[in-house]
Scaffold this active site. Structure first.
Site, PDB file in Angstrom:
ATOM      1  N   GLY A  45     -27.537  36.723  -0.082  1.00 40.40           N
ATOM      2  CA  GLY A  45     -26.465  35.929   0.122  1.00 40.40           C
ATOM      3  C   GLY A  45     -26.543  35.290   1.719  1.00 40.40           C
ATOM      4  O   GLY A  45     -26.011  34.172   1.971  1.00 40.40           O
ATOM      5  N   GLU A 100     -25.616  39.271   7.803  1.00 39.23           N
ATOM      6  CA  GLU A 100     -24.955  39.480   6.608  1.00 39.23           C
ATOM      7  C   GLU A 100     -24.201  38.390   6.252  1.00 39.23           C
ATOM      8  O   GLU A 100     -23.512  37.659   7.211  1.00 39.23           O
ATOM      9  CB  GLU A 100     -24.085  40.769   6.399  1.00 39.23           C
ATOM     10  N   ASP A 101     -23.882  37.704   4.983  1.00 34.98           N
ATOM     11  CA  ASP A 101     -23.049  36.641   4.699  1.00 34.98           C
ATOM     12  C   ASP A 101     -21.493  37.217   4.754  1.00 34.98           C
ATOM     13  O   ASP A 101     -20.758  36.264   5.397  1.00 34.98           O
ATOM     14  CB  ASP A 101     -23.338  36.342   3.215  1.00 34.98           C
ATOM     15  N   ASP A 104     -16.849  42.510   3.362  1.00 33.85           N
ATOM     16  CA  ASP A 104     -15.531  42.727   2.573  1.00 33.85           C
ATOM     17  C   ASP A 104     -14.970  44.097   2.655  1.00 33.85           C
ATOM     18  O   ASP A 104     -14.246  44.476   3.576  1.00 33.85           O
ATOM     19  CB  ASP A 104     -15.843  42.101   1.033  1.00 33.85           C
ATOM     20  N   THR A 105     -15.377  45.150   1.796  1.00 34.56           N
ATOM     21  CA  THR A 105     -14.864  46.392   1.780  1.00 34.56           C
ATOM     22  C   THR A 105     -15.592  47.173   2.962  1.00 34.56           C
ATOM     23  O   THR A 105     -15.103  48.106   3.368  1.00 34.56           O
ATOM     24  CB  THR A 105     -15.212  47.193   0.456  1.00 34.56           C
ATOM     25  N   GLY A 106     -16.644  46.802   3.263  1.00 31.79           N
ATOM     26  CA  GLY A 106     -17.569  47.232   4.091  1.00 31.79           C
ATOM     27  C   GLY A 106     -18.410  48.423   3.677  1.00 31.79           C
ATOM     28  O   GLY A 106     -19.305  49.222   4.348  1.00 31.79           O
ATOM     29  N   THR A 108     -21.180  48.031   1.680  1.00 29.56           N
ATOM     30  CA  THR A 108     -22.364  47.578   1.944  1.00 29.56           C
ATOM     31  C   THR A 108     -23.163  47.915   3.338  1.00 29.56           C
ATOM     32  O   THR A 108     -24.138  48.436   3.278  1.00 29.56           O
ATOM     33  CB  THR A 108     -22.523  46.241   1.279  1.00 29.56           C
ATOM     34  N   LYS A 132     -13.681  39.554   5.781  1.00 29.83           N
ATOM     35  CA  LYS A 132     -12.560  39.800   5.219  1.00 29.83           C
ATOM     36  C   LYS A 132     -11.966  41.159   5.449  1.00 29.83           C
ATOM     37  O   LYS A 132     -11.879  42.049   4.678  1.00 29.83           O
ATOM     38  CB  LYS A 132     -12.987  39.665   3.770  1.00 29.83           C
ATOM     39  N   PHE A 153     -11.829  35.106  -3.152  1.00 32.03           N
ATOM     40  CA  PHE A 153     -13.301  34.845  -3.324  1.00 32.03           C
ATOM     41  C   PHE A 153     -13.857  33.558  -2.948  1.00 32.03           C
ATOM     42  O   PHE A 153     -13.414  32.571  -3.564  1.00 32.03           O
ATOM     43  CB  PHE A 153     -13.339  35.240  -5.092  1.00 32.03           C
ATOM     44  N   ASP A 160     -22.713  33.691  -3.846  1.00 28.41           N
ATOM     45  CA  ASP A 160     -22.734  33.297  -5.092  1.00 28.41           C
ATOM     46  C   ASP A 160     -21.559  33.702  -6.035  1.00 28.41           C
ATOM     47  O   ASP A 160     -20.803  34.566  -5.548  1.00 28.41           O
ATOM     48  CB  ASP A 160     -24.030  33.841  -5.811  1.00 28.41           C
ATOM     49  N   ARG A 166     -25.338  28.978  -4.767  1.00 28.29           N
ATOM     50  CA  ARG A 166     -25.639  29.611  -3.498  1.00 28.29           C
ATOM     51  C   ARG A 166     -25.862  28.392  -2.508  1.00 28.29           C
ATOM     52  O   ARG A 166     -26.271  28.402  -1.338  1.00 28.29           O
ATOM     53  CB  ARG A 166     -26.860  30.540  -3.464  1.00 28.29           C
TER      54      ARG A 166
HETATM   55  P1  IMP Z   1     -18.624  44.981   0.598  1.00 30.31           P
HETATM   56  O1  IMP Z   1     -19.746  46.213   0.149  1.00 30.31           O
HETATM   57  O2  IMP Z   1     -17.356  44.946  -0.292  1.00 30.31           O
HETATM   58  O3  IMP Z   1     -18.357  44.732   2.075  1.00 30.31           O
HETATM   59  O4  IMP Z   1     -19.305  43.492   0.142  1.00 30.31           O
HETATM   60  C1  IMP Z   1     -20.535  42.857   0.747  1.00 30.31           C
HETATM   61  C2  IMP Z   1     -21.185  42.234  -0.488  1.00 30.31           C
HETATM   62  O5  IMP Z   1     -20.342  41.778  -1.317  1.00 30.31           O
HETATM   63  C3  IMP Z   1     -21.521  40.795   0.143  1.00 30.31           C
HETATM   64  O6  IMP Z   1     -22.893  40.818   0.686  1.00 30.31           O
HETATM   65  C4  IMP Z   1     -21.525  39.975  -0.797  1.00 30.31           C
HETATM   66  O7  IMP Z   1     -22.769  39.820  -1.631  1.00 30.31           O
HETATM   67  C5  IMP Z   1     -20.430  40.438  -1.715  1.00 30.31           C
HETATM   68  N1  IMP Z   1     -19.134  39.605  -1.783  1.00 30.31           N
HETATM   69  C6  IMP Z   1     -18.016  40.202  -1.085  1.00 30.31           C
HETATM   70  N2  IMP Z   1     -16.978  39.214  -1.045  1.00 30.31           N
HETATM   71  C7  IMP Z   1     -17.747  38.154  -1.534  1.00 30.31           C
HETATM   72  C8  IMP Z   1     -17.118  36.782  -1.815  1.00 30.31           C
HETATM   73  O8  IMP Z   1     -16.043  36.468  -1.535  1.00 30.31           O
HETATM   74  N3  IMP Z   1     -17.772  35.965  -2.530  1.00 30.31           N
HETATM   75  C9  IMP Z   1     -19.155  36.273  -2.761  1.00 30.31           C
HETATM   76  N4  IMP Z   1     -19.743  37.502  -2.624  1.00 30.31           N
HETATM   77  C10 IMP Z   1     -18.949  38.373  -2.043  1.00 30.31           C
END
Ligand code: IMP
Length: 181
Positions: A45, A100-101, A104-106, A108, A132, A153, A160, A166
């Protein structure tokens, strides 16, 4: 033929993103003074953000890539983070900036930071294009944020939807009726 970008509402235009990349690059250049920075981009991403960001950093920059995957289903995280490809260079003693792109939840980023810390870098900073915060499940330190966005989203500019979209030069929200979230 179906056009996947047909029902997109533009959230962040290419011009807004370009402007923010210039600001972030300038900020990073200022913060690190004359140090070398080692940028680690999380695939897939962040590829477009990486390319625009590093062109605005006026320091000595080395770059490496790492692949992570957490999405089990289409738009919701599985909560289980998997490394799909590892770094090609050691990071011991380096000033690392993780690019990082979106956070979201954190989950990753938490996984990644714990993994990278075991390799003994001099420092690690996090630079994310999008944040987010309303969907956060674990706290993660973020040093540089491009834009804080609502819990929608988003796709485009590296992000993607099932591997499509993308390539778009802007970030959009899908406004298609019947789209599940
Ligand atoms: P996390 O682990 O929930 O913070 O998510 C991180 C990963 O989820 C990002 O690197 C994205 O690949 C994917 N992701 C989270 N939200 C979105 C979104 O709104 N669109 C596309 N990919 C997302």
């Amino acid at each position: 033929m179906r056009n996947r970008s047909r029902n997109l509402e533009v959230l962040l235009s290419a011009e807004e993103i370009e402007q923010r990349c210039a600001e972030l690059g300038e900020q990073i250049s200022h913060d690190y003074g004359d140090r070398e920075v080692h940028v680690i981009a999380v695939l897939k991403g962040s590829f477009m953000f990486l390319a625009d960001l590093v062109r605005n950093i006026s320091l000595d920059v080395s770059i490496d890539f790492l692949g992570l995957s957490s999405y089990g289903s289409r738009k919701a995280t599985s909560g289980v983070v998997r490394m799909t490809s590892d770094l090609s260079l050691p990071i011991q003693g380096r000033s690392v900036i993780v690019v990082e792109d979106i956070i979201d939840t954190g989950l990753t980023m938490k996984y990644l930071l714990e993994n990278l810390q075991t390799r003994k870098p001099e420092s690690i900073a996090v630079c994310t294009l999008l944040d987010k915060p309303s969907n956060r499940r674990v706290e993660v330190p973020i040093d540089y944020v491009g834009f804080e966005i609502p819990d929608e989203f988003v796709i485009g500019y590296g992000l993607d939807d099932a591997e499509f979209s993308r390539h778009l030069p802007y970030i959009g929200v899908v406004k298609e009726a019947g789209n599940e979230s």
